[in-house]
Design a protein around this motif. Structure first.
Motif, PDB file in Angstrom:
ATOM      1  N   GLN A  39      16.634  14.365  -2.082  1.00 47.26           N
ATOM      2  CA  GLN A  39      17.632  13.176  -3.044  1.00 47.26           C
ATOM      3  C   GLN A  39      16.320  12.005  -3.464  1.00 47.26           C
ATOM      4  O   GLN A  39      16.603  11.113  -4.121  1.00 47.26           O
ATOM      5  N   GLN A  40      14.880  12.411  -3.572  1.00 44.89           N
ATOM      6  CA  GLN A  40      13.492  11.444  -3.474  1.00 44.89           C
ATOM      7  C   GLN A  40      14.080  10.404  -3.560  1.00 44.89           C
ATOM      8  O   GLN A  40      13.454   9.215  -4.244  1.00 44.89           O
ATOM      9  N   LYS A  41      14.319   9.913  -2.157  1.00 44.52           N
ATOM     10  CA  LYS A  41      14.316   8.513  -1.400  1.00 44.52           C
ATOM     11  C   LYS A  41      12.734   8.433  -2.196  1.00 44.52           C
ATOM     12  O   LYS A  41      12.773   6.849  -1.560  1.00 44.52           O
ATOM     13  N   TYR A  42      11.860   8.908  -1.763  1.00 49.26           N
ATOM     14  CA  TYR A  42      10.384   8.526  -1.566  1.00 49.26           C
ATOM     15  C   TYR A  42       9.807   8.037  -3.232  1.00 49.26           C
ATOM     16  O   TYR A  42       8.831   6.905  -2.493  1.00 49.26           O
ATOM     17  N   LYS A  43      11.012   7.973  -3.816  1.00 53.23           N
ATOM     18  CA  LYS A  43      10.204   6.880  -5.269  1.00 53.23           C
ATOM     19  C   LYS A  43      11.133   5.443  -4.945  1.00 53.23           C
ATOM     20  O   LYS A  43      10.518   4.646  -6.313  1.00 53.23           O
ATOM     21  N   GLU A  44      11.983   5.336  -3.737  1.00 51.68           N
ATOM     22  CA  GLU A  44      12.491   4.462  -3.618  1.00 51.68           C
ATOM     23  C   GLU A  44      11.189   2.795  -3.091  1.00 51.68           C
ATOM     24  O   GLU A  44      11.137   2.915  -1.289  1.00 51.68           O
ATOM     25  N   LYS A  45      11.279   1.994  -3.657  1.00 46.44           N
ATOM     26  CA  LYS A  45       9.451   0.953  -2.505  1.00 46.44           C
ATOM     27  C   LYS A  45      10.269   0.744  -1.469  1.00 46.44           C
ATOM     28  O   LYS A  45       9.296   0.585  -0.496  1.00 46.44           O
ATOM     29  N   GLY A  46      11.894   0.005  -1.174  1.00 41.74           N
ATOM     30  CA  GLY A  46      12.303  -0.353  -0.280  1.00 41.74           C
ATOM     31  C   GLY A  46      12.576   0.675   0.837  1.00 41.74           C
ATOM     32  O   GLY A  46      13.238   0.429   1.423  1.00 41.74           O
ATOM     33  N   TYR A  47      12.539   2.030   0.803  1.00 42.81           N
ATOM     34  CA  TYR A  47      13.405   2.825   1.557  1.00 42.81           C
ATOM     35  C   TYR A  47      12.149   3.015   2.424  1.00 42.81           C
ATOM     36  O   TYR A  47      11.426   3.512   3.263  1.00 42.81           O
ATOM     37  N   ARG A  83       4.818  11.089  -2.118  1.00 42.99           N
ATOM     38  CA  ARG A  83       4.736  10.300  -3.521  1.00 42.99           C
ATOM     39  C   ARG A  83       3.559  10.424  -4.791  1.00 42.99           C
ATOM     40  O   ARG A  83       3.223  10.202  -5.722  1.00 42.99           O
ATOM     41  N   ILE A  84       2.363  10.882  -3.777  1.00 42.95           N
ATOM     42  CA  ILE A  84       1.454  11.445  -4.289  1.00 42.95           C
ATOM     43  C   ILE A  84       1.009  12.286  -4.500  1.00 42.95           C
ATOM     44  O   ILE A  84       1.148  12.690  -6.342  1.00 42.95           O
ATOM     45  N   ASP A 106       4.529   2.683 -10.520  1.00 41.01           N
ATOM     46  CA  ASP A 106       6.235   1.838 -10.207  1.00 41.01           C
ATOM     47  C   ASP A 106       6.684   2.932  -9.776  1.00 41.01           C
ATOM     48  O   ASP A 106       7.818   3.001  -9.137  1.00 41.01           O
ATOM     49  N   MET A 107       6.248   4.381 -10.627  1.00 36.46           N
ATOM     50  CA  MET A 107       7.487   5.709 -11.053  1.00 36.46           C
ATOM     51  C   MET A 107       7.483   6.305  -9.678  1.00 36.46           C
ATOM     52  O   MET A 107       8.495   6.982  -9.549  1.00 36.46           O
ATOM     53  N   VAL A 108       6.666   6.189  -8.963  1.00 33.83           N
ATOM     54  CA  VAL A 108       6.778   6.481  -7.742  1.00 33.83           C
ATOM     55  C   VAL A 108       6.690   6.196  -6.811  1.00 33.83           C
ATOM     56  O   VAL A 108       7.143   6.716  -4.974  1.00 33.83           O
ATOM     57  N   SER A 119      -4.162   5.451  -1.047  1.00 30.45           N
ATOM     58  CA  SER A 119      -3.372   6.529  -0.446  1.00 30.45           C
ATOM     59  C   SER A 119      -3.548   7.612  -1.247  1.00 30.45           C
ATOM     60  O   SER A 119      -4.041   8.936  -0.878  1.00 30.45           O
ATOM     61  N   PHE A 120      -3.715   7.597  -2.009  1.00 31.68           N
ATOM     62  CA  PHE A 120      -4.274   8.971  -3.539  1.00 31.68           C
ATOM     63  C   PHE A 120      -5.457   9.475  -3.052  1.00 31.68           C
ATOM     64  O   PHE A 120      -5.606  10.500  -2.563  1.00 31.68           O
ATOM     65  N   TYR A 121      -6.824   8.337  -2.863  1.00 29.53           N
ATOM     66  CA  TYR A 121      -7.950   8.457  -2.152  1.00 29.53           C
ATOM     67  C   TYR A 121      -7.389   9.178  -1.300  1.00 29.53           C
ATOM     68  O   TYR A 121      -8.883   9.430  -1.131  1.00 29.53           O
TER      69      TYR A 121
END
Length: 154
Positions: A39-47, A83-84, A106-108, A119-121
């Motif tokens: 459901q791609q909730k990982y894209k929601e900042k406040g989830y 997200r990464i 922002d998109m992820v 996180s990416f690093y």
């Protein structure tokens, strides 16, 4: 001094983990994957883990236990992994190559560019910018097309 002030995680013993039955863990694992990934909730900042627990009619301790035992991560690391992965796809996709790191972040679903970079690093050992540059070095045809596009715009 290390980049982004990263510290190693320590294994902790939490008694509540053993209170969740293996059957319930498997059930919650599938439901968590469905909500976070499919459901791609990982894209929601406040989830948050709290919101996930509410959606699954359970509590955050159970969510924490399942994520720790079945995915070998804490909730934030678990979500950030997706997200990464999404960011890596966007950073190498020609359709998104004109976006800046703030927009990709922002998109992820990251709250800010700093947490995105950290996180990416942590996951890849390089910054998102370095990752993008390495991709275009390995696939120079994409970079040539980008330069031609800029010349025609002028």
């Amino acid at each position: 001094m290390a980049k982004y002030n990263l510290t190693e995680t320590k294994e902790k013993k939490a008694t509540y983990r053993s209170l969740v039955s293996p059957r319930l863990m498997d059930e919650l694992k599938d439901k968590i994957l469905d909500i976070i990934l499919f459901q791609q909730k990982y894209k929601e900042k406040g989830y948050s883990a709290k919101k996930l627990a509410e959606d699954l009619n359970t509590n955050t301790r159970y969510i924490s236990a399942v994520v720790n035992v079945r995915f070998h991560a804490n909730y934030t690391s678990f979500v950030n992994k997706f997200r990464i992965e999404e960011a890596m796809t966007l950073l190498t996709d020609k359709r998104y190559q004109d976006l800046n790191m703030e927009e990709i972040s922002d998109m992820v679903g990251f709250a800010n560019r700093q947490s995105f970079y950290a996180s990416f690093y942590r996951i890849n050992g390089i910054t998102p910018r370095e990752y993008k540059l390495q991709h275009f070095k390995q696939h120079p045809a994409d970079e040539v097309k980008k330069k031609k596009k800029k010349k025609t715009k002028k």
